[in-house]
Design an enzyme around this catalytic site. Structure first.
Site, short mmCIF file in Angstrom:
data_model
loop_
_atom_site.label_atom_id
_atom_site.label_comp_id
_atom_site.label_asym_id
_atom_site.label_seq_id
_atom_site.Cartn_x
_atom_site.Cartn_y
_atom_site.Cartn_z
N GLN A 65 0.84 -1.20 0.00
CA GLN A 65 0.00 0.00 0.00
C GLN A 65 0.88 1.25 0.00
O GLN A 65 1.32 1.71 1.05
CB GLN A 65 -0.94 0.01 1.21
N PHE A 66 1.12 1.79 -1.20
CA PHE A 66 1.97 2.97 -1.31
C PHE A 66 1.38 4.17 -0.59
O PHE A 66 2.11 5.09 -0.20
CB PHE A 66 2.22 3.31 -2.79
N THR A 67 0.08 4.18 -0.33
CA THR A 67 -0.55 5.34 0.29
C THR A 67 -0.12 5.56 1.73
O THR A 67 -0.36 6.64 2.27
CB THR A 67 -2.09 5.24 0.22
#
Length: 141
Positions: free
Chosen positions: A74-76
């Site tokens: 999850q890059f967020t």
């Protein structure tokens, strides 16, 4: 490398209606992001933290309890909202850098004896979980 760890009773990830990863008993969901400077050292440190943090019932770790972990890239988790109304993702590593490190993290957890399920890197995923506690902690290495 950063992870948001959630203690759960069960969890699953679906992609286009297909379950691609699930845990069906108490364990952790690890939402994991990679930044530009991450490498083997951060992978090893994160694997140790995920496996050894005493955050499950009765102050047990994943390794103590034999609990499963659902790892979801999850890059967020590297999103910044300090300026303006639109998050910046510039601290997140691009996919070609992040994907091998997420794979290395999963391999390190498996090598330590952890049962691991995963999402699908880069896919639009739906994550369903029951947060136990609720209990959520952010880990930076």
């Amino acid at each position: 490398m950063r992870a948001v760890l959630q203690r759960v009773t069960h969890a699953e990830v679906t992609v286009e209606g297909e379950t691609v990863g699930a845990i069906d008993r108490p364990g952790l969901v690890a939402l994991v992001g990679v930044t530009h400077e991450d490498g083997a050292e951060q992978v090893a440190a994160m694997a140790r933290k995920i496996g050894e943090l005493r955050i499950l019932a009765d102050e047990q770790s994943v390794l103590d309890a034999g609990a499963p972990v659902l790892v979801v890239s999850q890059f967020t988790v590297y999103g910044s909202t300090r300026k303006g109304r639109r998050p910046s993702w510039s601290a997140a590593a691009p996919g070609q850098v992040a994907e091998p490190l997420i794979e290395d993290l999963v391999a390190a957890l498996v090598a330590a004896g952890v049962e691991v399920a995963t999402g699908r890197f880069g896919a639009m995923m739906q994550v369903s979980l029951v947060n136990d506690g609720p209990f959520t902690v952010v880990v930076d290495v």
